[in-house]
Design a protein around this motif. Sequence first.
Motif, mmCIF file in Angstrom:
data_model
loop_
_atom_site.group_PDB
_atom_site.id
_atom_site.type_symbol
_atom_site.label_atom_id
_atom_site.label_comp_id
_atom_site.label_asym_id
_atom_site.label_seq_id
_atom_site.Cartn_x
_atom_site.Cartn_y
_atom_site.Cartn_z
ATOM 1 N N THR A 319 59.746 45.758 69.523
ATOM 2 C CA THR A 319 58.812 45.972 68.418
ATOM 3 C C THR A 319 58.425 44.646 67.758
ATOM 4 O O THR A 319 59.121 43.633 67.890
ATOM 5 N N ASP A 320 57.322 44.691 67.023
ATOM 6 C CA ASP A 320 56.920 43.517 66.253
ATOM 7 C C ASP A 320 57.984 43.139 65.231
ATOM 8 O O ASP A 320 58.256 41.954 65.009
ATOM 9 N N ALA A 321 58.569 44.139 64.586
ATOM 10 C CA ALA A 321 59.597 43.880 63.577
ATOM 11 C C ALA A 321 60.782 43.132 64.185
ATOM 12 O O ALA A 321 61.328 42.196 63.572
ATOM 13 N N GLN A 322 61.188 43.532 65.381
ATOM 14 C CA GLN A 322 62.297 42.842 66.043
ATOM 15 C C GLN A 322 61.942 41.399 66.369
ATOM 16 O O GLN A 322 62.764 40.491 66.218
ATOM 17 N N ALA A 323 60.713 41.169 66.833
ATOM 18 C CA ALA A 323 60.275 39.808 67.156
ATOM 19 C C ALA A 323 60.260 38.928 65.904
ATOM 20 O O ALA A 323 60.705 37.773 65.940
ATOM 21 N N VAL A 324 59.758 39.473 64.789
ATOM 22 C CA VAL A 324 59.718 38.704 63.537
ATOM 23 C C VAL A 324 61.129 38.351 63.082
ATOM 24 O O VAL A 324 61.423 37.199 62.725
ATOM 25 N N GLN A 325 62.016 39.328 63.095
ATOM 26 C CA GLN A 325 63.378 39.079 62.634
ATOM 27 C C GLN A 325 64.110 38.088 63.533
ATOM 28 O O GLN A 325 64.873 37.250 63.051
ATOM 29 N N LEU A 344 60.369 37.450 71.055
ATOM 30 C CA LEU A 344 60.459 38.741 71.732
ATOM 31 C C LEU A 344 61.358 38.647 72.964
ATOM 32 O O LEU A 344 62.193 39.526 73.227
ATOM 33 N N ASN A 345 61.222 37.551 73.721
ATOM 34 C CA ASN A 345 62.081 37.342 74.894
ATOM 35 C C ASN A 345 63.554 37.298 74.507
ATOM 36 O O ASN A 345 64.419 37.812 75.223
ATOM 37 N N CYS A 346 63.845 36.676 73.360
ATOM 38 C CA CYS A 346 65.242 36.553 72.933
ATOM 39 C C CYS A 346 65.833 37.897 72.525
ATOM 40 O O CYS A 346 67.029 38.143 72.732
ATOM 41 N N VAL A 347 65.010 38.767 71.941
ATOM 42 C CA VAL A 347 65.491 40.117 71.631
ATOM 43 C C VAL A 347 65.918 40.818 72.921
ATOM 44 O O VAL A 347 67.003 41.413 73.007
ATOM 45 N N ALA A 348 65.070 40.735 73.940
ATOM 46 C CA ALA A 348 65.392 41.371 75.226
ATOM 47 C C ALA A 348 66.608 40.723 75.871
ATOM 48 O O ALA A 348 67.426 41.401 76.507
ATOM 49 N N ALA A 349 66.753 39.406 75.707
ATOM 50 C CA ALA A 349 67.903 38.709 76.284
ATOM 51 C C ALA A 349 69.209 39.200 75.663
ATOM 52 O O ALA A 349 70.216 39.385 76.359
ATOM 53 N N ASP A 384 53.407 40.907 55.180
ATOM 54 C CA ASP A 384 53.435 41.945 54.143
ATOM 55 C C ASP A 384 52.272 42.911 54.338
ATOM 56 O O ASP A 384 52.430 44.137 54.212
ATOM 57 N N LYS A 385 51.122 42.373 54.643
ATOM 58 C CA LYS A 385 49.934 43.195 54.867
ATOM 59 C C LYS A 385 50.117 44.121 56.059
ATOM 60 O O LYS A 385 49.642 45.261 56.075
ATOM 61 N N GLU A 386 50.849 43.623 57.072
ATOM 62 C CA GLU A 386 51.104 44.420 58.275
ATOM 63 C C GLU A 386 52.302 45.345 58.112
ATOM 64 O O GLU A 386 52.615 46.122 59.020
ATOM 65 N N GLY A 387 52.991 45.244 56.982
ATOM 66 C CA GLY A 387 54.154 46.082 56.745
ATOM 67 C C GLY A 387 55.362 45.689 57.573
ATOM 68 O O GLY A 387 56.208 46.540 57.897
ATOM 69 N N LEU A 388 55.483 44.407 57.896
ATOM 70 C CA LEU A 388 56.578 43.934 58.743
ATOM 71 C C LEU A 388 57.600 43.160 57.914
ATOM 72 O O LEU A 388 57.234 42.313 57.100
ATOM 73 N N PRO A 389 58.892 43.424 58.119
ATOM 74 C CA PRO A 389 59.927 42.706 57.369
ATOM 75 C C PRO A 389 60.007 41.256 57.832
ATOM 76 O O PRO A 389 59.884 40.968 59.024
ATOM 77 N N HIS A 390 60.224 40.347 56.899
ATOM 78 C CA HIS A 390 60.338 38.937 57.277
ATOM 79 C C HIS A 390 61.529 38.271 56.601
ATOM 80 O O HIS A 390 61.614 37.048 56.525
ATOM 81 N N ASN A 391 62.432 39.098 56.096
ATOM 82 C CA ASN A 391 63.652 38.562 55.506
ATOM 83 C C ASN A 391 64.592 38.076 56.596
ATOM 84 O O ASN A 391 64.508 38.507 57.758
ATOM 85 N N LEU A 392 65.517 37.184 56.222
ATOM 86 C CA LEU A 392 66.505 36.709 57.177
ATOM 87 C C LEU A 392 67.536 37.803 57.427
ATOM 88 O O LEU A 392 68.212 38.236 56.498
ATOM 89 N N PRO A 393 67.677 38.279 58.676
ATOM 90 C CA PRO A 393 68.671 39.329 58.940
ATOM 91 C C PRO A 393 70.098 38.806 58.806
ATOM 92 O O PRO A 393 70.379 37.646 59.096
ATOM 93 N N GLU A 394 71.000 39.670 58.342
ATOM 94 C CA GLU A 394 72.386 39.264 58.149
ATOM 95 C C GLU A 394 73.132 39.151 59.470
ATOM 96 O O GLU A 394 74.078 38.376 59.596
#
Length: 411
Positions: A319-325, A344-349, A384-394
């Motif tokens: 997802t876009d959210a996963q790529a952003v995070q 996105l590649n790193c999420v899949a990795a 924010d306009k796209e409704g995607l989180p951009h905070n640093l994940p824990e």
Amino acid sequence: MPLQAKHFVQGFVYGALTGCCVWAIVSRIRPKKHISTHKKDDVDEEDIVNGVEGLIGNTKLVRIKSLSEATGCDILAKAEHLNPGNSAKDRVALFILKDAEERGLLRPKQGDVVFEGTSGSTGISFAMLGRSLGYETRIYMPNDQAQEKSDMLSMLGADVHRVPPAPIMDRKNFVNIARDKAKELTDDVNTPNKGYFANQFENLANWRAHYETTGPEIWRQCAGRVDAFVTGSGTGGTIAGTSRFLKEKNRNILVCLSDPPGSGLYNKIVNGVMFDIREKEGTRRRKQVDTIVEGIGLNRMTRNFSIAEPLIDWAYRITDAQAVQMSRWLVHNDGLFVGSSSALNCVAAVKIAKKLGPGHRIVTIFCDPGHRHSSKLYNDAFLDKEGLPHNLPEDLSFVDAAEEINLPVKR
């Protein structure tokens, strides 16, 4: 001993001692002459490349520390963003241009023009190499791509045309416009200049570039120890060429496709049908579903991807959210500032690392750098306009968040 002889001996001894002391002091003060450790015939070989094209390839393979430590696997990224044009597309552009020269389709420094439809990175590579090899470049790209990419193209001297997004069946699609304009120039009897449509999606020099360079480099850098190769697909060249070489070396290496929202490639691999779950079959004239990930994902088969398809063992929808995070995670934990497709590649990795378990080695691609995505991926107001989180994940728990069809399927 006679008195005169005694005085002579004493004077000689005192003089010798004084001379030795003076010599010792002077030798410490006087700079020593440098003595070369090289023999006259022991000269190192020169290591000089010819032009910007000589800088392409042989990129480093970097261990992503935070992801490797979290999974117990070696997660490695081929740093293609460190090519001179800042992407893996440098390899492709060089192979395509050299192939065209060999076939007499392009003539250096004769006023010939390279035409291409691109989301940005391939165009930048063509513009850069065009300056070095002697070609003008004319680029057509969708106007929803990051502005910084077209700005870079203009700085490199390319003639840039941003056009509205359209399906490939539409003659106004950016790729089709580039093809038509190249033919128009070549057919113009009033000019001797040729127009060459690079056609990265269908040009088989694309996958050959990765078969002859990227794949062998990864194999050498890993000393032959690779368990999985993970990457997204735009034209299909990277995953086709690299996977084919690696599988020829070891057929047990798993190849995984990472695919963004709106792309039909995931379903093509998993279900054998090219469509996205948000679309209905037979509506190919609809625009691709929006995604902030640029450069990968497609809703049609290309000649390059057709070579990759039988080599792909697994597929993930990211997802876009996963790529952003993931982009935020990499910057904060590893100091790695990479683009959307790299994230996105790193999420899949990480997903396949968890699937395989500790002790395995997974290789992926850093496609391009983060500065090409500053207006979208790294723009909090846009997100924010796209409704995607951009905070640093824990932690990396966001990697496990799945869409309805996000489970890998072994072919």
